[in-house]
Motif scaffolding. Structure first.
Motif, mmCIF file in Angstrom:
data_model
loop_
_atom_site.group_PDB
_atom_site.id
_atom_site.type_symbol
_atom_site.label_atom_id
_atom_site.label_comp_id
_atom_site.label_asym_id
_atom_site.label_seq_id
_atom_site.Cartn_x
_atom_site.Cartn_y
_atom_site.Cartn_z
ATOM 1 N N VAL A 46 23.525 -22.769 24.970
ATOM 2 C CA VAL A 46 22.727 -21.915 25.347
ATOM 3 C C VAL A 46 21.513 -21.665 24.395
ATOM 4 O O VAL A 46 20.592 -21.339 24.792
ATOM 5 C CB VAL A 46 23.508 -20.677 25.969
ATOM 6 C CG1 VAL A 46 22.591 -19.378 26.132
ATOM 7 C CG2 VAL A 46 24.485 -20.858 26.976
ATOM 8 N N ILE A 47 22.071 -21.431 23.161
ATOM 9 C CA ILE A 47 20.911 -21.158 22.145
ATOM 10 C C ILE A 47 19.848 -22.313 22.221
ATOM 11 O O ILE A 47 18.814 -22.090 22.010
ATOM 12 C CB ILE A 47 21.764 -21.213 20.889
ATOM 13 C CG1 ILE A 47 22.767 -19.947 20.562
ATOM 14 C CG2 ILE A 47 20.775 -21.342 19.564
ATOM 15 C CD1 ILE A 47 23.561 -19.932 19.357
ATOM 16 N N MET A 48 20.325 -23.464 22.245
ATOM 17 C CA MET A 48 19.535 -24.784 22.240
ATOM 18 C C MET A 48 18.355 -24.593 23.479
ATOM 19 O O MET A 48 17.035 -24.823 23.283
ATOM 20 C CB MET A 48 20.019 -26.030 22.232
ATOM 21 C CG MET A 48 20.813 -26.201 21.069
ATOM 22 S SD MET A 48 21.660 -27.827 21.087
ATOM 23 C CE MET A 48 22.726 -27.669 22.354
ATOM 24 N N ILE A 49 18.908 -24.042 24.588
ATOM 25 C CA ILE A 49 17.873 -24.188 25.679
ATOM 26 C C ILE A 49 17.009 -23.036 25.381
ATOM 27 O O ILE A 49 15.912 -23.163 26.000
ATOM 28 C CB ILE A 49 18.851 -23.812 27.219
ATOM 29 C CG1 ILE A 49 19.912 -25.049 27.262
ATOM 30 C CG2 ILE A 49 17.989 -23.476 28.284
ATOM 31 C CD1 ILE A 49 20.818 -24.784 28.400
ATOM 32 N N ILE A 54 31.869 -13.736 21.089
ATOM 33 C CA ILE A 54 30.188 -13.884 21.233
ATOM 34 C C ILE A 54 29.769 -14.078 22.652
ATOM 35 O O ILE A 54 29.026 -13.708 23.163
ATOM 36 C CB ILE A 54 29.959 -14.893 20.145
ATOM 37 C CG1 ILE A 54 30.349 -14.343 18.742
ATOM 38 C CG2 ILE A 54 28.272 -15.134 20.408
ATOM 39 C CD1 ILE A 54 29.915 -15.387 17.638
ATOM 40 N N VAL A 55 30.549 -15.074 23.457
ATOM 41 C CA VAL A 55 30.018 -15.474 24.703
ATOM 42 C C VAL A 55 29.966 -14.322 25.541
ATOM 43 O O VAL A 55 29.086 -14.140 26.304
ATOM 44 C CB VAL A 55 30.913 -16.621 25.143
ATOM 45 C CG1 VAL A 55 30.499 -17.084 26.637
ATOM 46 C CG2 VAL A 55 30.862 -17.699 24.413
ATOM 47 N N GLN A 97 19.899 -13.342 16.969
ATOM 48 C CA GLN A 97 21.021 -12.722 16.151
ATOM 49 C C GLN A 97 22.364 -13.400 16.060
ATOM 50 O O GLN A 97 22.785 -13.493 14.836
ATOM 51 C CB GLN A 97 21.244 -11.154 16.904
ATOM 52 C CG GLN A 97 22.338 -10.477 15.871
ATOM 53 C CD GLN A 97 21.998 -9.958 14.587
ATOM 54 O OE1 GLN A 97 20.487 -10.071 14.263
ATOM 55 N NE2 GLN A 97 22.489 -9.869 13.742
ATOM 56 N N ILE A 98 22.647 -14.089 17.045
ATOM 57 C CA ILE A 98 23.836 -14.874 16.969
ATOM 58 C C ILE A 98 23.761 -15.958 16.156
ATOM 59 O O ILE A 98 24.411 -16.590 15.225
ATOM 60 C CB ILE A 98 24.404 -15.409 18.549
ATOM 61 C CG1 ILE A 98 24.795 -14.070 19.203
ATOM 62 C CG2 ILE A 98 25.255 -16.666 18.374
ATOM 63 C CD1 ILE A 98 24.646 -14.704 20.780
ATOM 64 N N GLY A 156 13.435 -12.119 16.354
ATOM 65 C CA GLY A 156 14.558 -11.749 17.036
ATOM 66 C C GLY A 156 15.231 -10.848 15.967
ATOM 67 O O GLY A 156 15.719 -9.887 16.527
ATOM 68 N N VAL A 157 15.471 -11.392 14.855
ATOM 69 C CA VAL A 157 16.389 -10.599 14.107
ATOM 70 C C VAL A 157 15.710 -9.198 13.766
ATOM 71 O O VAL A 157 16.114 -8.089 13.604
ATOM 72 C CB VAL A 157 16.707 -11.099 12.576
ATOM 73 C CG1 VAL A 157 17.267 -10.418 11.686
ATOM 74 C CG2 VAL A 157 17.356 -12.581 12.986
ATOM 75 N N LYS A 158 14.566 -9.110 13.674
ATOM 76 C CA LYS A 158 13.585 -7.940 13.523
ATOM 77 C C LYS A 158 13.759 -6.849 14.547
ATOM 78 O O LYS A 158 13.999 -5.589 14.425
ATOM 79 C CB LYS A 158 12.120 -8.212 13.266
ATOM 80 C CG LYS A 158 11.201 -7.073 13.546
ATOM 81 C CD LYS A 158 10.649 -6.178 12.135
ATOM 82 C CE LYS A 158 9.725 -5.174 12.388
ATOM 83 N NZ LYS A 158 10.067 -3.945 12.867
#
Length: 164
Positions: free
Chosen positions: A13-16, A55-56, A74-75, A110-112
């Motif tokens: 999911v992260i890669m997509i 997490i999921v 964040q993940i 994203g982290v911000k």
């Protein structure tokens, strides 16, 4: 779904969402590296299944693409933080970290955004000074809620497209 499947699912999911393609990432190699990482953490221990995934499950409530990009950033940061406390001389840890850093570099803000949300949650709303400031800002916040900019943009774009 096993922990192994969850790990691969989360990374997929992260890669997509970060725009990684299958050609730029060897999923088979990454799966092997994740298997080694799980062995490092003894993730076959019986307590791993207690309470279900951690997490999921969080991804289910984030439905919009931009929202998911925020939570996924964040993940990724959490995984990188986790890997910081491991033996980085191991090739599989180095490879996973490199891939995660590559993914993270695609969404630097994203982290911000997550930090902004956390900062808002920490505001002491019983503090009189904070209440005064919040009262001064309330009308502009309500304006943004009533007339979000995305709706204006969609309307103006559709008006431009019409060749009537």
């Amino acid at each position: 779904m096993t922990c192994q499947t969850y790990s691969l699912f989360v990374l997929s999911v992260i890669m997509i969402y970060y725009g990684h393609t299958a050609s730029s990432l060897n999923l088979v190699q990454l799966q092997d590296d994740i298997d080694k990482l799980k062995a490092d953490f003894n993730s076959s221990h019986s307590d791993v299944a207690d309470g279900g995934p951690i997490i999921v499950e969080k991804l289910k409530t984030w439905t919009e693409r931009n929202e998911k990009r925020i939570i996924l950033s964040q993940i990724v940061t959490m995984y990188l933080e986790m890997l910081e406390n491991t033996d980085k001389s191991k090739p599989h840890i180095k490879h996973i970290s490199e891939e995660l850093y590559t993914l993270k570099s695609n969404l630097p803000d994203g982290v911000k955004k997550v930090k902004d949300i956390m900062d808002l949650a920490k505001l002491p709303m019983n503090d009189l000074r904070i209440q005064r400031k919040a009262a001064n800002e309330l009308f502009s916040i309500l304006q943004k809620l009533v007339d979000p900019p995305s709706l204006k943009r969609k309307r103006s774009q559709s008006q431009r497209r019409c060749n009537c």
